[in-house]
Enzyme design. Structure first.
Site, mmCIF file in Angstrom:
data_model
loop_
_atom_site.group_PDB
_atom_site.id
_atom_site.type_symbol
_atom_site.label_atom_id
_atom_site.label_comp_id
_atom_site.label_asym_id
_atom_site.label_seq_id
_atom_site.Cartn_x
_atom_site.Cartn_y
_atom_site.Cartn_z
ATOM 1 N N CYS A 75 0.920 -1.301 0.074
ATOM 2 C CA CYS A 75 0.064 -0.081 0.062
ATOM 3 C C CYS A 75 0.949 1.273 -0.014
ATOM 4 C CB CYS A 75 -0.921 0.131 1.308
ATOM 5 S SG CYS A 75 -2.188 -1.229 1.295
ATOM 6 N N CYS A 81 4.766 -13.510 5.668
ATOM 7 C CA CYS A 81 5.035 -12.344 6.220
ATOM 8 C C CYS A 81 3.581 -11.825 6.571
ATOM 9 C CB CYS A 81 5.428 -11.154 5.086
ATOM 10 S SG CYS A 81 5.584 -9.445 5.712
HETATM 11 S S1 SF4 Z 1 8.861 -10.810 6.676
HETATM 12 FE FE1 SF4 Z 1 9.929 -10.290 4.839
HETATM 13 S S2 SF4 Z 1 8.248 -9.087 3.603
HETATM 14 FE FE2 SF4 Z 1 7.686 -9.320 5.736
HETATM 15 S S3 SF4 Z 1 8.526 -7.346 6.787
HETATM 16 FE FE3 SF4 Z 1 10.104 -8.888 7.320
HETATM 17 S S4 SF4 Z 1 11.346 -8.852 5.431
HETATM 18 FE FE4 SF4 Z 1 9.662 -7.635 5.086
#
Ligand code: SF4
Length: 460
Positions: A2, A386
């Protein structure tokens, strides 16, 4: 993902916010919206489906253009991580009563929104944006109609990440970043004008003034006269999203002081050192693999050519709803046979998530005469979901979770070989010590997070 935008000042708020949203289109293509506040203390909004030019056409904005006394507003482009793909979740979301109304636009994900809705007695709330608006409003009411105070304590409740812009009927505009600092957010302020954008590149274009990034945990409020800057007292492990560097952000943006393009070129350089391969030509998967391919070519000495042409009007495949992705592949890529035919190709992309797009590209390269295809990926294997702003709900969707062995992945995408950057290579390329790598490592920056339970309970 977003994108969020905002403006308060004596300029034309609607035009300024629309132009910022156009510069942030790559962060969300499902819906867009604008909310404005007028001097008499009312808030008006227009939202629509699709790209900014569709959702915020002149016909749709007509209502807002006819308003008197607009003092500022906020805007949003939507990439859904919860609450469905094409529904009422378009932001800004407006909540409130006669004593205080707020419009909320946010970038990120509130992973525990369903349990928060239950805990606060909101009933069945469809999506995290709605929950965040309701929760913020409830907290502001309890703290004397004060959104800044509410934002100070918001991190106590939230598992996830957010950068947020709030427009109030007072009127004022308030922006804040969660204390982890997962998502980018920047402002530009001078001469009693405040410009707000998710990414610095949008402010370079839309604002005549210098920009600065909002810091993790910082809260900035502007009522048209004075700018107040404060901080949430709740501290967290600072962990900006490394995927902003890998894929999300524009190459001309800066995040935590690091230019995205420069970091991507360095990812390609590290990749060429870590997993070298023979080849006749380096071909980027456009657009997000291009800078890494330049870095790979520099270090390997293999010439780079544009063998794949992208149709930019089709949109970004990664952030498209799953039902649209095959359709997008069919129309998104064209291939230059003269560059590919008879060659050993080093195909460079920023990441492989599900693997379907990469397999289709490799297959097509072979169909037009590639002798070998060696896939090189600027980020490590994407193995975990994520909960802070990407629409990957389940590990089963991820090719590198299903297939732990690189040879198996190469076979699945029909490549001769596949090689990824390591976490160390990625860290070196970005060049800052604190980052979130959870989608590669499974190490989430939250204490006591039950990933299995969250994965099951999270409603997309
Ligand atoms: S899990 Fe991966 S995509 Fe999600 S915030 Fe952390 S680094 Fe970013």
């Amino acid at each position: 993902m977003c994108g969020i935008a905002g403006y308060m000042g004596s300029g034309n708020a609607i035009s300024i916010i629309t132009s910022i949203l156009l510069e942030l289109q790559h962060r969300g293509q499902e819906a867009a919206g604008i909310a404005v506040a007028t001097r008499d203390g009312s808030i008006h909004r227009v939202v629509g489906k699709g790209l900014v030019v569709e959702a915020l056409s002149y016909e749709n904005l007509y209502l807002l253009y006819n308003l008197d006394g607009i003092v500022g507003g906020i805007g949003h482009v939507r990439y859904s991580t919860s609450g469905g793909y094409l529904d009422s979740q378009a932001q800004p979301i407006v909540v409130g009563d006669n004593s205080l109304k707020i419009a909320v636009a946010f970038n990120g994900t509130i992973a525990n929104y369903a349990s928060l809705a239950k805990a606060f007695g909101f009933g069945n709330v469809n999506g995290d944006a709605k929950l965040l608006s309701m929760l913020l409003y409830r907290l502001a009411k309890e703290l004397g109609n004060d959104v800044v105070e509410a934002l100070k304590i918001l991190p106590m409740y939230v598992v996830g990440g957010y950068s947020i812009a709030v427009l109030t009927s007072e009127p004022r505009v308030v922006v804040a970043k969660d204390p982890h600092g997962f998502r980018p957010l920047s402002i530009s302020f001078a001469n009693n004008e405040l410009y707000i954008a998710s990414e610095t590149a949008a402010l370079e274009i839309a604002s005549p003034y210098p920009w600065r990034e909002v810091l993790p945990g910082e809260i900035i409020s502007f009522d048209g006269r004075s700018l107040e800057q404060t901080k949430s007292p709740i501290s967290r492990f600072v962990s900006p999203c490394v995927f902003e560097y890998v894929y999300f952000s524009r190459p001309d943006s800066v995040f935590n002081g690091v230019n995205i393009y420069v970091s991507r070129v360095r990812m390609g350089e590290e990749l060429a050192k870590e997993v070298p391969t023979n080849g006749d030509v380096v071909i980027p998967v456009p657009d997000s693999g291009r800078a890494a391919a330049i870095g790979f070519s520099k270090v390997s000495g293999i010439p780079i050519e544009e063998g794949i042409v992208v149709n930019k009007y089709v949109g970004r495949g990664f952030i498209a709803p799953p039902t649209m992705r095959d359709f997008i592949f069919r129309f998104k890529y064209g291939f230059v046979k003269d560059v590919v035919n008879g060659k050993r190709i080093v195909l460079v992309d920023d990441s492989i998530v599900r693997g379907t797009t990469m397999r289709n590209i490799v297959r097509r390269l072979r169909e037009i005469g590639a002798r070998e295809v060696h896939v090189r990926v600027a980020s490590p294997p994407f193995r975990y979901p994520c909960f802070m702003g990407i629409d990957v709900a389940s590990r089963d969707e991820l090719i590198a979770w299903r297939l732990m062995d690189l040879d198996d992945i190469a076979r699945a995408i029909e490549a001769d070989s596949v090689g990824y950057n390591s976490i160390q290579g990625l860290r070196k390329a970005v060049g800052i010590p604190l980052l979130c790598y959870a989608c590669f490592t499974g190490l989430y920056p939250f204490r006591g997070l039950d990933v299995d339970a969250l994965e099951k309970s999270f409603v997309r």
